[in-house]
Enzyme design. Structure first.
Site, PDB file in Angstrom:
ATOM      1  N   TYR A   1      -7.710  15.457  -7.487  1.00 48.27           N
ATOM      2  CA  TYR A   1      -6.871  14.769  -8.479  1.00 48.27           C
ATOM      3  C   TYR A   1      -5.917  15.747  -9.159  1.00 48.27           C
ATOM      4  O   TYR A   1      -4.726  15.458  -9.332  1.00 48.27           O
ATOM      5  CB  TYR A   1      -7.777  14.101  -9.505  1.00 48.27           C
ATOM      6  N   ALA A   2      -6.435  16.924  -9.527  1.00 47.04           N
ATOM      7  CA  ALA A   2      -5.584  17.934 -10.159  1.00 47.04           C
ATOM      8  C   ALA A   2      -4.490  18.399  -9.214  1.00 47.04           C
ATOM      9  O   ALA A   2      -3.338  18.595  -9.624  1.00 47.04           O
ATOM     10  CB  ALA A   2      -6.434  19.124 -10.615  1.00 47.04           C
ATOM     11  N   ALA A   3      -4.823  18.560  -7.946  1.00 51.13           N
ATOM     12  CA  ALA A   3      -3.825  18.982  -6.965  1.00 51.13           C
ATOM     13  C   ALA A   3      -2.742  17.920  -6.807  1.00 51.13           C
ATOM     14  O   ALA A   3      -1.550  18.234  -6.720  1.00 51.13           O
ATOM     15  CB  ALA A   3      -4.494  19.255  -5.619  1.00 51.13           C
ATOM     16  N   ALA A   4      -3.141  16.652  -6.772  1.00 48.79           N
ATOM     17  CA  ALA A   4      -2.171  15.564  -6.622  1.00 48.79           C
ATOM     18  C   ALA A   4      -1.216  15.527  -7.804  1.00 48.79           C
ATOM     19  O   ALA A   4       0.004  15.406  -7.641  1.00 48.79           O
ATOM     20  CB  ALA A   4      -2.906  14.232  -6.479  1.00 48.79           C
ATOM     21  N   LYS A   5      -1.752  15.634  -9.005  1.00 49.65           N
ATOM     22  CA  LYS A   5      -0.913  15.542 -10.198  1.00 49.65           C
ATOM     23  C   LYS A   5      -0.050  16.798 -10.376  1.00 49.65           C
ATOM     24  O   LYS A   5       1.115  16.703 -10.797  1.00 49.65           O
ATOM     25  CB  LYS A   5      -1.784  15.305 -11.433  1.00 49.65           C
TER      26      LYS A   5
ATOM     27  N   ILE B   1      -7.186   8.740 -22.550  1.00 50.46           N
ATOM     28  CA  ILE B   1      -6.595   7.469 -22.969  1.00 50.46           C
ATOM     29  C   ILE B   1      -7.667   6.386 -22.887  1.00 50.46           C
ATOM     30  O   ILE B   1      -8.423   6.306 -21.908  1.00 50.46           O
ATOM     31  CB  ILE B   1      -5.401   7.095 -22.077  1.00 50.46           C
TER      32      ILE B   1
ATOM     33  N   ASP C   1       0.862  -1.180   0.000  1.00 43.88           N
ATOM     34  CA  ASP C   1       0.000   0.000   0.000  1.00 43.88           C
ATOM     35  C   ASP C   1       0.898   1.229   0.000  1.00 43.88           C
ATOM     36  O   ASP C   1       1.480   1.587   1.023  1.00 43.88           O
ATOM     37  CB  ASP C   1      -0.896  -0.019   1.242  1.00 43.88           C
TER      38      ASP C   1
END
Length: 239
Positions: free
Chosen positions: A150-154, A183, A59
């Site tokens: 998600y945008a913040a993580a990437k 994709i 994990d």
């Protein structure tokens, strides 16, 4: 034989990356957290094609567990190619987002990058050769409704890549990010029609996982020795 560790190795993009790196004569550690059966099937496929691979489970959001799982990996030899593809999303507008939804998405992508790369970094620098590649997303650049977490993580991954490239460049190690757009995958097909994709993407189609893997394979090779600190899009002209 050089060794490669691919996190999130059972996703469509992860599988394509593992197959590409195995075809480049790397021994591939196929990471999974819960999809052990899929990882085993992929390893069997690689071996049937004459490649070398094994399953690696942990994990990534748990730093202690990841560190412990990396100990036998290091005993066998530090992976000189590290591809951080693992990620998750939990889409909801920020007004309705819980702290757990925010934290869980960042934990896999961003904390996971630290948890897997940091313990390998000093052993890797001693080899004087390495390739670190993180999978980002076009969402980090363009944003997307319902994907603030998600945008913040990437986007955080992209900043980490640029900075780490400066820290390890003198040791023969490159650090880059690949940022896919739309994709093809079962998840994409579940939320977007071909018409939706054609209206959004200048290339008028979804990309294929193999097209992402081809770029990762190049960045992991000797030929990409002078490319570092870059965020490279695979998005059909979206950005």
């Amino acid at each position: 034989m050089r060794r490669a560790l691919v996190t999130g190795g059972t996703s469509p993009i992860g599988q394509a990356i593992c197959l590409r790196l195995a075809a480049e004569n790397l021994h591939v550690l196929v990471h999974t957290h819960k999809s052990v059966g899929k990882a085993q099937d992929l390893v069997a496929q690689i071996k049937a094609s004459g490649g070398s691979a094994e399953v690696w489970c942990c994990d990534l959001a748990n730093g202690t567990a990841t560190g412990q799982a990396l100990e036998p990996v290091l005993m066998a030899g530090v992976p000189q190619v590290i591809v951080h593809n693992a990620g998750t999303h939990d889409d909801v507008t920020m007004a309705g987002m819980s702290a757990a939804q925010w934290r869980d998405v960042l934990s896999v992508s961003l904390d996971g990058f630290f948890n897997v790369v940091q313990p390998l970094l000093l052993p890797l620098t001693r080899t004087r050769w390495g390739r670190i590649i993180a999978l980002s997303s076009i969402t980090a650049r363009m944003g997307n409704r319902g994907q603030v977490n998600y945008a913040a993580a990437k986007a955080g991954l992209e900043g980490a890549v640029r900075s780490l490239a400066r820290e390890v460049g003198s040791r023969g190690i490159t650090v880059n990010a690949v940022a896919p757009g739309v994709i093809a995958s079962p998840a994409t097909a579940a939320v977007m029609t071909e018409a939706d994709i054609a209206a959004m993407v200048p290339a008028r189609r979804a990309g294929q996982p193999q097209e992402v893997a081809d770029l990762v394979g190049f960045l992991a090779s000797e030929r990409a020795a002078y490319i570092s600190g870059q965020i490279i899009g695979v998005n059909g002209g979206m950005a």
